[in-house]
Design an enzyme around this catalytic site. Structure first.
Site, PDB file in Angstrom:
ATOM      1  N   CYS A 230       0.668  -1.894  15.306  1.00  0.00           N
ATOM      2  CA  CYS A 230       0.975  -1.478  13.861  1.00  0.00           C
ATOM      3  C   CYS A 230       0.150  -2.638  13.010  1.00  0.00           C
ATOM      4  O   CYS A 230       0.652  -3.830  13.133  1.00  0.00           O
ATOM      5  CB  CYS A 230       2.413  -1.302  13.442  1.00  0.00           C
ATOM      6  SG  CYS A 230       2.863  -1.086  11.532  1.00  0.00           S
TER       7      CYS A 230
ATOM      8  N   CYS B 231       5.903  -7.061   7.255  1.00  0.00           N
ATOM      9  CA  CYS B 231       7.242  -6.338   8.313  1.00  0.00           C
ATOM     10  C   CYS B 231       7.395  -7.518   9.295  1.00  0.00           C
ATOM     11  O   CYS B 231       6.484  -8.006   9.836  1.00  0.00           O
ATOM     12  CB  CYS B 231       7.062  -4.982   8.934  1.00  0.00           C
ATOM     13  SG  CYS B 231       8.241  -4.589  10.252  1.00  0.00           S
TER      14      CYS B 231
ATOM     15  N   CYS C 169       5.610  -4.889  15.563  1.00  0.00           N
ATOM     16  CA  CYS C 169       5.323  -3.707  16.756  1.00  0.00           C
ATOM     17  C   CYS C 169       3.795  -3.825  16.917  1.00  0.00           C
ATOM     18  O   CYS C 169       2.872  -4.064  16.243  1.00  0.00           O
ATOM     19  CB  CYS C 169       5.313  -2.332  16.279  1.00  0.00           C
ATOM     20  SG  CYS C 169       7.162  -1.911  15.848  1.00  0.00           S
TER      21      CYS C 169
ATOM     22  N   CYS D  19      -0.982   6.338   9.449  1.00  0.00           N
ATOM     23  CA  CYS D  19       0.134   5.634   9.671  1.00  0.00           C
ATOM     24  C   CYS D  19      -0.238   4.363  10.567  1.00  0.00           C
ATOM     25  O   CYS D  19      -1.117   4.558  11.591  1.00  0.00           O
ATOM     26  CB  CYS D  19       0.987   6.458  10.939  1.00  0.00           C
ATOM     27  SG  CYS D  19       1.940   7.852  10.317  1.00  0.00           S
TER      28      CYS D  19
ATOM     29  N   CYS E 199       3.713   8.725   0.726  1.00  0.00           N
ATOM     30  CA  CYS E 199       4.253   7.601   1.767  1.00  0.00           C
ATOM     31  C   CYS E 199       4.449   6.257   0.990  1.00  0.00           C
ATOM     32  O   CYS E 199       3.570   5.509   0.578  1.00  0.00           O
ATOM     33  CB  CYS E 199       3.148   7.443   2.767  1.00  0.00           C
ATOM     34  SG  CYS E 199       3.601   6.339   4.077  1.00  0.00           S
TER      35      CYS E 199
ATOM     36  N   GLU F  77       0.795  -1.212   0.067  1.00  0.00           N
ATOM     37  CA  GLU F  77       0.025  -0.036   0.087  1.00  0.00           C
ATOM     38  C   GLU F  77       1.074   1.276  -0.094  1.00  0.00           C
ATOM     39  O   GLU F  77       1.841   1.213   0.562  1.00  0.00           O
ATOM     40  CB  GLU F  77      -0.978   0.020   1.221  1.00  0.00           C
ATOM     41  CG  GLU F  77      -1.778  -1.255   1.364  1.00  0.00           C
ATOM     42  CD  GLU F  77      -2.980  -1.104   2.362  1.00  0.00           C
ATOM     43  OE1 GLU F  77      -3.982  -1.812   1.953  1.00  0.00           O
ATOM     44  OE2 GLU F  77      -2.817  -0.424   3.227  1.00  0.00           O
TER      45      GLU F  77
HETATM   46  N1  SAH Z   1       9.176   0.659   9.936  1.00  0.00           N
HETATM   47  C1  SAH Z   1       9.259   1.936   9.864  1.00  0.00           C
HETATM   48  C2  SAH Z   1       8.642   2.760   8.722  1.00  0.00           C
HETATM   49  C3  SAH Z   1       7.297   2.197   8.577  1.00  0.00           C
HETATM   50  S1  SAH Z   1       6.013   2.727  10.057  1.00  0.00           S
HETATM   51  C4  SAH Z   1       9.327   2.370  11.162  1.00  0.00           C
HETATM   52  O1  SAH Z   1       8.719   1.865  12.321  1.00  0.00           O
HETATM   53  O2  SAH Z   1       9.584   3.482  11.337  1.00  0.00           O
HETATM   54  C5  SAH Z   1       5.792   4.303   9.872  1.00  0.00           C
HETATM   55  C6  SAH Z   1       5.212   5.010  11.201  1.00  0.00           C
HETATM   56  O3  SAH Z   1       4.012   4.789  11.613  1.00  0.00           O
HETATM   57  C7  SAH Z   1       6.137   4.685  12.437  1.00  0.00           C
HETATM   58  O4  SAH Z   1       6.601   5.846  13.028  1.00  0.00           O
HETATM   59  C8  SAH Z   1       5.015   4.009  13.134  1.00  0.00           C
HETATM   60  O5  SAH Z   1       5.615   3.730  14.219  1.00  0.00           O
HETATM   61  C9  SAH Z   1       3.918   4.535  12.731  1.00  0.00           C
HETATM   62  N2  SAH Z   1       2.737   3.715  13.235  1.00  0.00           N
HETATM   63  C10 SAH Z   1       2.693   2.519  13.133  1.00  0.00           C
HETATM   64  N3  SAH Z   1       1.333   2.097  13.694  1.00  0.00           N
HETATM   65  C11 SAH Z   1       0.908   3.158  13.752  1.00  0.00           C
HETATM   66  C12 SAH Z   1      -0.471   3.611  14.510  1.00  0.00           C
HETATM   67  N4  SAH Z   1      -1.292   2.433  14.790  1.00  0.00           N
HETATM   68  N5  SAH Z   1      -0.755   4.760  14.574  1.00  0.00           N
HETATM   69  C13 SAH Z   1       0.107   5.610  14.492  1.00  0.00           C
HETATM   70  N6  SAH Z   1       1.401   5.556  14.071  1.00  0.00           N
HETATM   71  C14 SAH Z   1       1.701   4.210  13.685  1.00  0.00           C
HETATM   72 FE1  SF4 Z   2       7.387  -2.836  10.994  1.00  0.00          FE
HETATM   73 FE2  SF4 Z   2       5.119  -1.381  11.785  1.00  0.00          FE
HETATM   74 FE3  SF4 Z   2       6.965  -1.799  13.537  1.00  0.00          FE
HETATM   75 FE4  SF4 Z   2       7.518  -0.053  11.319  1.00  0.00          FE
HETATM   76  S1  SF4 Z   2       5.780   0.358  12.960  1.00  0.00           S
HETATM   77  S2  SF4 Z   2       9.046  -1.648  12.249  1.00  0.00           S
HETATM   78  S3  SF4 Z   2       6.266  -1.305   9.829  1.00  0.00           S
HETATM   79  S4  SF4 Z   2       5.852  -3.566  12.631  1.00  0.00           S
END
Ligand code: SAH
Ligand code: SF4
Length: 346
Positions: free
Chosen positions: A118, A111, A115, A336, A104, A91
């Site tokens: 996410c 991934c 996390c 995000c 973006c 996406e």
């Molecule tokens: N893997 C990389 C880049 C992709 S994630 C990283 O983690 O930085 C991009 C951003 O979206 C990161 O700052 C991540 O922490 C944030 N993000 C992930 N899940 C989210 C959520 N549910 N609400 C707001 N931001 C989120």
């Molecule tokens: Fe991976 Fe989502 Fe964590 Fe970024 S925030 S490292 S995309 S699991």
């Protein structure tokens, strides 16, 4: 199977053109369409004969990505589900704001880092995107920017699906191709790579003096808390991260962006703000506070606006630059952390 035309050097393309009865300069024109003019189809190459375009179309792929779905948010944000040649989907999002348009982009299908907040992390890892797929994705978004927003892209953030630092070579190869002076000359200052904190790769970026901005998804400056929602913290502790960022700053002189999602009751208390402020003492930073966007997980809730205000005021009292980001596209799951496609194909 057709090969990707982006695999050909100018010399190879010239040999091909000559073999097919074209003059050598046609190859140069084609090369410019591919690398300088964001062509995503051979049809666009209006200064090339229809016959030669058809021939190339029969022999080569020019863009490996197809739009599977487009969703438009009430705030204007557009999310694209993009299909790769093997059927997997990623996406990408186009995010308009008052004075700029940001893309973006994704760097991996899924991934591996899991996390908990996410959606991409919850779907697991499928595979890396290769450099051409990342480049093709950017070309497509540049085309869509003009088509849908009548403007060119201002910023690119590698904040879609995936951990770009675990696919660093391919990500950099694609970004280098668009920022090269001989191609699109897209300013490296307008490109941000976001990482959850893979310290060994941050050091590599420093050694290579990578010109793109670096953003760190921190979300807590307390190791034991951070590990609870970011398992990557088990491997790369905050002290390792501090060392890597100090090194990065020494080598590049760049300021670092810290991303911090505020979760109600988890990381939004005064003591959390104090830990964050002390984490930020070792190098120049800008902090982006990100409101939590809901995902399938029930574990997290966004902080109240009173707590967000208090948190920000504390940081500002320590003379730290803080921005509160406003989420865009959450009604279409484009904000995000909400990017996850059903990637059950293997
Ligand atoms: N893997 C990389 C880049 C992709 S994630 C990283 O983690 O930085 C991009 C951003 O979206 C990161 O700052 C991540 O922490 C944030 N993000 C992930 N899940 C989210 C959520 N549910 N609400 C707001 N931001 C989120
Ligand atoms: Fe991976 Fe989502 Fe964590 Fe970024 S925030 S490292 S995309 S699991």
């Amino acid at each position: 199977m057709k090969t990707h035309i982006k695999n050909l050097s100018l010399q190879e393309l010239t040999d091909y053109a000559v073999q097919h009865g074209q003059q050598a300069f046609r190859a140069k024109q084609t090369f410019e369409w591919i690398w300088k003019k964001t062509a995503v189809s051979f049809d666009e190459m209006t200064n090339i004969s229809a016959e030669f375009r058809q021939k190339m179309n029969a022999d080569f792929i020019i863009n490996s990505i197809e739009i599977a779905e487009e969703k438009v948010s009430s705030d204007g944000t557009r999310k694209y589900v993009l299909q790769l040649a093997d059927g997997h989907q990623i996406e990408s999002v186009l995010i308009p704001s008052k004075d700029r348009l940001t893309a973006c982009i994704s760097s991996q299908v899924g991934c591996a880092l899991g996390c908990r907040f996410c959606a991409t992390g919850n779907m697991g890892f499928v595979r890396d995107m290769d450099a051409l797929e990342i480049h093709d994705q950017i070309m497509l978004l540049m085309k869509l920017a003009v088509e849908k927003f009548h403007t060119s892209l201002d910023n690119i953030v590698v904040m879609g699906m995936g951990e770009p630092l675990l696919n660093l070579n391919n990500t950099l190869a694609a970004l280098d191709k668009i920022s090269d002076k001989t191609t699109l000359n897209f300013s490296p200052q307008r490109i941000t790579i976001s990482t959850s904190g893979i310290t060994s790769e941050i050091k590599k970026m420093a050694d290579k003096n990578i010109p793109y901005h670096l953003a760190i998804s921190l979300h807590s400056a307390n190791d034991s808390k951070r590990k609870q929602f970011m398992p990557v913290g088990n491997k790369y502790s905050l002290s390792m991260l501090t060392d890597a960022l100090k090194y990065y700053h020494q080598k590049t002189g760049n300021r670092i962006t810290i991303e911090y999602i505020l979760f109600d009751g988890l990381n939004d208390a005064n003591e959390d703000a104090a830990s964050l402020a002390s984490f930020c003492r070792s190098f120049p930073v800008k902090i982006n506070i990100i409101p939590y966007n809901s995902t399938a997980s029930q574990l997290f809730k966004p902080s109240s606006s009173a707590n967000i205000k208090k948190f920000i005021a504390f940081l500002e009292s320590k003379n730290i630059i803080v921005n509160l980001r406003h989420s865009k596209g959450s009604d279409i799951q484009a904000a995000c952390g909400q990017l996850a496609k059903n990637n059950t194909l293997k």
